[in-house]
Design a protein around this motif. Structure first.
Motif, PDB file in Angstrom:
ATOM      1  N   LEU A 123       0.785  -1.175  -0.094  1.00  8.11           N
ATOM      2  CA  LEU A 123      -0.011   0.026   0.121  1.00  8.11           C
ATOM      3  C   LEU A 123       0.893   1.222  -0.087  1.00  8.11           C
ATOM      4  CD1 LEU A 123      -3.021  -0.887   2.488  1.00  8.11           C
ATOM      5  CD2 LEU A 123      -3.034  -0.309  -0.102  1.00  8.11           C
ATOM      6  N   GLN A 124       1.928   1.201   0.815  1.00  6.54           N
ATOM      7  CA  GLN A 124       2.683   2.629   0.915  1.00  6.54           C
ATOM      8  C   GLN A 124       3.435   2.637  -0.526  1.00  6.54           C
ATOM      9  OE1 GLN A 124       5.572   1.738   4.182  1.00  6.54           O
ATOM     10  NE2 GLN A 124       3.749   2.446   5.779  1.00  6.54           N
ATOM     11  N   ALA A 125       3.864   1.613  -1.280  1.00  8.27           N
ATOM     12  CA  ALA A 125       4.257   1.738  -2.588  1.00  8.27           C
ATOM     13  C   ALA A 125       3.411   2.147  -3.729  1.00  8.27           C
ATOM     14  CB  ALA A 125       5.216   0.291  -2.955  1.00  8.27           C
ATOM     15  N   ALA A 126       2.121   1.777  -3.307  1.00  5.61           N
ATOM     16  CA  ALA A 126       1.185   1.942  -4.426  1.00  5.61           C
ATOM     17  C   ALA A 126       0.387   3.445  -4.364  1.00  5.61           C
ATOM     18  CB  ALA A 126      -0.138   1.036  -4.261  1.00  5.61           C
ATOM     19  N   SER A 127       0.646   3.936  -3.123  1.00  5.50           N
ATOM     20  CA  SER A 127      -0.138   5.446  -2.982  1.00  5.50           C
ATOM     21  C   SER A 127       0.808   6.522  -2.701  1.00  5.50           C
ATOM     22  CB  SER A 127      -1.159   5.194  -1.684  1.00  5.50           C
ATOM     23  OG  SER A 127      -0.176   5.139  -0.421  1.00  5.50           O
ATOM     24  N   THR A 128       0.344   7.725  -2.575  1.00  9.16           N
ATOM     25  CA  THR A 128       1.046   8.846  -2.385  1.00  9.16           C
ATOM     26  C   THR A 128       1.542   9.068  -0.804  1.00  9.16           C
ATOM     27  OG1 THR A 128      -0.833  10.256  -2.298  1.00  9.16           O
ATOM     28  CG2 THR A 128       0.195   9.904  -4.368  1.00  9.16           C
ATOM     29  N   GLY A 129       0.869   8.258  -0.013  1.00 11.19           N
ATOM     30  CA  GLY A 129       1.422   8.495   1.495  1.00 11.19           C
ATOM     31  C   GLY A 129       0.869  10.006   1.996  1.00 11.19           C
ATOM     32  N   GLN A 130      -0.315  10.045   1.768  1.00 10.85           N
ATOM     33  CA  GLN A 130      -0.757  11.327   2.345  1.00 10.85           C
ATOM     34  C   GLN A 130      -0.632  11.240   3.868  1.00 10.85           C
ATOM     35  OE1 GLN A 130      -1.863  14.170   0.946  1.00 10.85           O
ATOM     36  NE2 GLN A 130      -1.439  13.720  -1.327  1.00 10.85           N
ATOM     37  N   ASP A 131      -0.412  12.386   4.805  1.00  7.03           N
ATOM     38  CA  ASP A 131      -0.519  12.225   5.947  1.00  7.03           C
ATOM     39  C   ASP A 131      -1.850  12.110   6.537  1.00  7.03           C
ATOM     40  OD1 ASP A 131       1.250  12.360   8.577  1.00  7.03           O
ATOM     41  OD2 ASP A 131      -0.209  13.989   8.943  1.00  7.03           O
ATOM     42  N   ASP A 132      -2.881  12.561   5.761  1.00  6.49           N
ATOM     43  CA  ASP A 132      -4.204  12.629   5.933  1.00  6.49           C
ATOM     44  C   ASP A 132      -4.811  11.249   6.210  1.00  6.49           C
ATOM     45  OD1 ASP A 132      -7.483  13.096   4.666  1.00  6.49           O
ATOM     46  OD2 ASP A 132      -6.752  13.937   6.657  1.00  6.49           O
ATOM     47  N   SER A 133      -4.369  10.251   5.318  1.00  8.34           N
ATOM     48  CA  SER A 133      -4.739   8.836   5.456  1.00  8.34           C
ATOM     49  C   SER A 133      -3.260   7.896   5.142  1.00  8.34           C
ATOM     50  CB  SER A 133      -5.457   8.665   4.020  1.00  8.34           C
ATOM     51  OG  SER A 133      -6.566   9.328   3.901  1.00  8.34           O
ATOM     52  N   PRO A 134      -2.807   7.782   6.600  1.00  3.60           N
ATOM     53  CA  PRO A 134      -1.531   7.081   6.538  1.00  3.60           C
ATOM     54  C   PRO A 134      -1.724   5.739   6.483  1.00  3.60           C
ATOM     55  CG  PRO A 134      -2.238   7.826   9.030  1.00  3.60           C
ATOM     56  CD  PRO A 134      -3.310   8.419   7.867  1.00  3.60           C
ATOM     57  N   VAL A 135      -0.902   4.879   6.051  1.00  5.54           N
ATOM     58  CA  VAL A 135      -0.827   3.409   6.285  1.00  5.54           C
ATOM     59  C   VAL A 135       0.330   3.077   6.973  1.00  5.54           C
ATOM     60  CG1 VAL A 135      -0.387   1.196   5.016  1.00  5.54           C
ATOM     61  CG2 VAL A 135      -1.686   3.223   3.877  1.00  5.54           C
ATOM     62  N   LEU A 136       0.060   2.687   8.431  1.00  4.35           N
ATOM     63  CA  LEU A 136       0.947   2.325   9.407  1.00  4.35           C
ATOM     64  C   LEU A 136       1.060   0.790   9.756  1.00  4.35           C
ATOM     65  CD1 LEU A 136       0.106   5.435  11.707  1.00  4.35           C
ATOM     66  CD2 LEU A 136       1.992   5.361  10.020  1.00  4.35           C
ATOM     67  N   ILE A 137       2.079   0.430  10.444  1.00  5.27           N
ATOM     68  CA  ILE A 137       2.042  -0.800  11.031  1.00  5.27           C
ATOM     69  C   ILE A 137       2.538  -0.890  12.372  1.00  5.27           C
ATOM     70  CG2 ILE A 137       4.373  -1.506  10.055  1.00  5.27           C
ATOM     71  CD1 ILE A 137       3.428  -4.285   9.915  1.00  5.27           C
ATOM     72  N   HIS A 138       1.940  -1.321  13.296  1.00  5.86           N
ATOM     73  CA  HIS A 138       2.515  -1.482  14.830  1.00  5.86           C
ATOM     74  C   HIS A 138       2.910  -3.127  15.296  1.00  5.86           C
ATOM     75  CE1 HIS A 138       3.235  -0.796  19.104  1.00  5.86           C
ATOM     76  NE2 HIS A 138       2.102  -1.868  19.275  1.00  5.86           N
TER      77      HIS A 138
END
Length: 689
Positions: free
Chosen positions: A637-652
């Protein structure tokens, strides 16, 4: 025939396969950078301390599990406000004493009690414990009165079943045969063990109980003559049943063949008969009894016929003082529990049992010790959205008027129920017109407040029935003005075997479509809006949610997926994924691979597309669902999107944690991460109050 050597995926289709090796330097570096990124986002967007305190306070309520009754003693799990883990206690005449407390053995809180089996006489308890979230249990026998270790520990007892013989000197149990490399997938066997003897002296119960990838359930008859052995291959809904003569005078007899495609559970009652809850394909369950001494069809008797409107979950037989035996029957209708008294002879309905509210029955217990005196009642485990798990006693001396007696354990959970919280059940149409159940909890505000932040969750797999249960996360969300909703999507068991079959294998896509249909319904009817709608799913539910938000991203603002399956092309090669072949299919089979490819989250990410904000949360020691699933989806997902801070993709990644329950303080801190992520993205700034 599909070769095991056939390539599993085109490298272009699986660019992050390297993340499956958690020890590889590239994976270690990637994981370290991801955790830094996640921690940085939290540091910039919200403070977790107050929310953690709120969730810990809500979690630290008195809670009790349904008891196991032995010789007039009640064995159950209790969690008081000061406990970090559930404590196994025994209750006799209101004198409650601890039997085993994981925190005493391990003050760090990393030891879990995975299972507990009191002897018929109540003087001994066999316990299963594991450390660090691995669920790789060891078996120990302790004395009830002193906690002294009488036997063990015996390794290889992951997900073990155990059945005591009367007298408390022997028991049957299941154990993995450990290969030299300690592979968790080693075959399970059934052994007869004498307390105090070395495990290598155990007697193996051989064929037909040596099949690979098979789980066993064990029950002994009150006189110890018979052992009922339930069998299940992997996660298949089809189960088998064998009857074993413990004296060795006759060979095992098969009562139910797995090829009959029957979901079933079996247990002995004090009348000596073997009772079977049976549900064939498309059925909702009926109750059958058989004489174990003459187990053929000639003695098989249908005690309770199928109810086409409700799913049979459990039934127990009670010999009342008046000599009139009754059945206490637990059913689930559209996701909500009911309990009723029936005639044990003809199955006719006698009376409904009044429950405290709209909630979930977590178990029904009667005294299982083989005594002859009559019983006057039974114990019910109960919980709902705002009531922590508690145990209530019901008297059925007069079957027509079952009455509630004292509550087992301390505290008054029922007295703490909030009258402002409303539980509402409705139905909505899915993509194909199928009606799906939906349960919501929210504050009654009188006038229509308009769209509210709404957290939608579901499971939708393995025939599991999800009903309203207490959740600190749900309570905090609702207290802050939000709505908590559960969609009973296909793949679960809310409407019987047919509901499960309609959401597994080539029909698994229905569970995902049902979830998206719930999101549309909730927005279209004004309960919420896409900017206020969040999704939450765990394990199979995490797969359903992650697939749903990728298929219809415009419906959601944010999602949290806990221990999700995301790569359905390789799930069977990761951790214990092979157990799911009867739920999802075999990706080595081209036809089955095609239907899994349709919904596999990892394979449905589109370059240049945006997903809702997503937090993937995993336990580093999870041996059921490999954390690699979450790593791979996060990277894709991080590679496919622009990584907007408004819609983050995170892992914990939670260290020293697995697929199960954490200690109270650690669990509250992790739940605060999950709930805080969603609340911050929908503007719920007062959730910690």
């Amino acid at each position: 025939m599909i070769s095991d050597q056939e390539p599993r995926a085109d490298p272009a289709e699986d660019p992050f396969q390297f993340l499956e090796n958690e020890q590889a330097p590239a994976t270690v570096a990637w994981s370290r950078e991801q955790q830094r990124r996640t921690d940085d986002w939290y540091a910039r967007h919200l403070r977790l301390e107050d929310l953690t305190t709120t969730l810990e306070r809500l979690t630290r309520a008195d809670a009790s599990s349904p008891p196991k009754r032995r010789a007039g003693l009640s064995f159950y799990l209790r969690k008081s406000p000061s406990d970090e883990r559930q404590v196994l206690v025994v209750d006799s005449e209101n004198n409650t004493v601890p039997v085993y407390d994981p925190a005493v053995e391990d003050p760090s809180g990393n030891t879990s009690l995975d299972g507990w089996f009191p002897s018929y006489e109540g003087d001994k308890v066999a316990i299963l414990t594991s450390a660090g979230g691995t669920e790789d249990s060891q078996l120990t026998v302790i004395a009830t009165d002193s906690g002294q270790i009488l036997d063990g520990p015996i390794p290889g007892a992951r997900a073990a079943a155990l059945a005591w013989m009367p007298g408390g000197r022997e028991f049957f149990y299941t154990r993995r045969m450990l290969p030299p490399d300690g592979d968790v997938a080693g075959p399970r066997v059934i052994l007869r063990h004498r307390v105090g003897m070395a495990p290598d002296t155990d007697v193996l119960l051989g064929d037909p109980f040596t099949q690979p990838n098979t789980y066993y359930g064990l029950q002994t008859s009150p006189d110890g003559r018979w052992l009922a052995v339930g069998t299940r291959r992997g996660s298949s809904p089809a189960k088998g049943l064998w009857l074993v003569d413990t004296t060795g005078e006759s060979h095992p007899v098969q009562l139910i063949d797995e090829d009959q495609n029957c979901d079933m559970a079996a247990w002995f009652e004090r009348d000596g008969r073997l009772y079977m809850r049976m549900a064939g394909a498309g059925e909702r369950g009926r109750l059958v009894a058989v004489d174990p001494a003459v187990p053929g069809n000639s003695t098989r008797h249908e005690v309770l016929a199928e109810d086409p409107a409700a799913t049979l979950k459990a039934a127990r037989r009670i010999e009342t003082p008046g000599g009139h035996p009754v059945l206490v029957v637990h059913k689930v209708q559209d996701g909500l529990s009911t309990v009723a008294v029936h005639d044990a002879g003809n199955g006719k309905f006698i009376a409904s049992v009044p429950l405290p509210g709209t909630g979930n029955i977590t178990g029904i217990s009667v005294d299982d010790h083989p005594r002859q005196e009559p019983l006057t009642g039974f114990w019910v485990g109960y919980a709902d959205f705002v009531t922590p798990p508690c145990v209530l006693y019901y008297d059925v001396s007069t079957p027509e008027r079952p009455s509630r007696g004292r509550k087992l354990g301390r505290g008054s959970a029922l007295g703490a129920r909030s009258t402002r919280i409303v539980t509402r059940r409705t139905e909505y149409p899915s993509h194909d017109g199928t009606s799906v159940g939906l349960v919501m909890a929210y504050q009654d505000c009188g006038a229509d407040p308009g769209p509210r932040p709404l957290l939608l969750t579901a499971y939708g797999g393995y025939g599991s029935v999800m009903t309203p249960g207490y959740s600190a996360m749900a309570t905090a969300w609702v207290n802050a003005g939000g709505i908590w909703a559960y969609a009973a999507v296909r793949g679960g068991g809310e409407k019987g075997r047919a509901w499960h079959d309609a959401g597994r294998l080539d029909k698994k896509i229905n569970a995902i479509e049902d979830f998206n249909a719930a999101a549309r319904y909730l927005s279209d009817t004004g309960w919420t809006s896409p900017r206020l709608l969040c999704a939450l799913g765990s394990s199979n539910g995490g797969m359903v949610v992650s697939s749903a938000i990728l298929r219809q991203p415009h419906l959601y603002r944010a999602a949290v997926c806990i221990a999700p399956l995301t790569d359905m092309m390789r799930y069977d090669a990761l951790a214990l994924g092979a157990n799911g072949l009867t739920e999802y299919g075999d990706p080595r089979n081209p036809e089955e691979r095609s239907w899994m490819r349709e919904y596999s989250p990892y394979h449905n990410v589109r370059d240049g597309s945006e997903s809702p904000a997503l937090l993937l949360s995993v336990g580093a020691a999870d041996t059921r669902v490999d954390p690699a699933h979450a790593r791979k989806l996060c990277a894709r997902l991080q590679a496919a999107s622009t990584g907007q801070d408004d819609s983050p993709v995170l892992i914990h990644v939670e260290e020293r944690a697995g697929h199960g329950i954490l200690s109270v303080s650690r669990g509250a801190a992790l739940a605060a991460r999950h709930l805080g992520f969603l609340a911050s993205l929908v503007g719920m700034h007062r959730i910690a109050e």
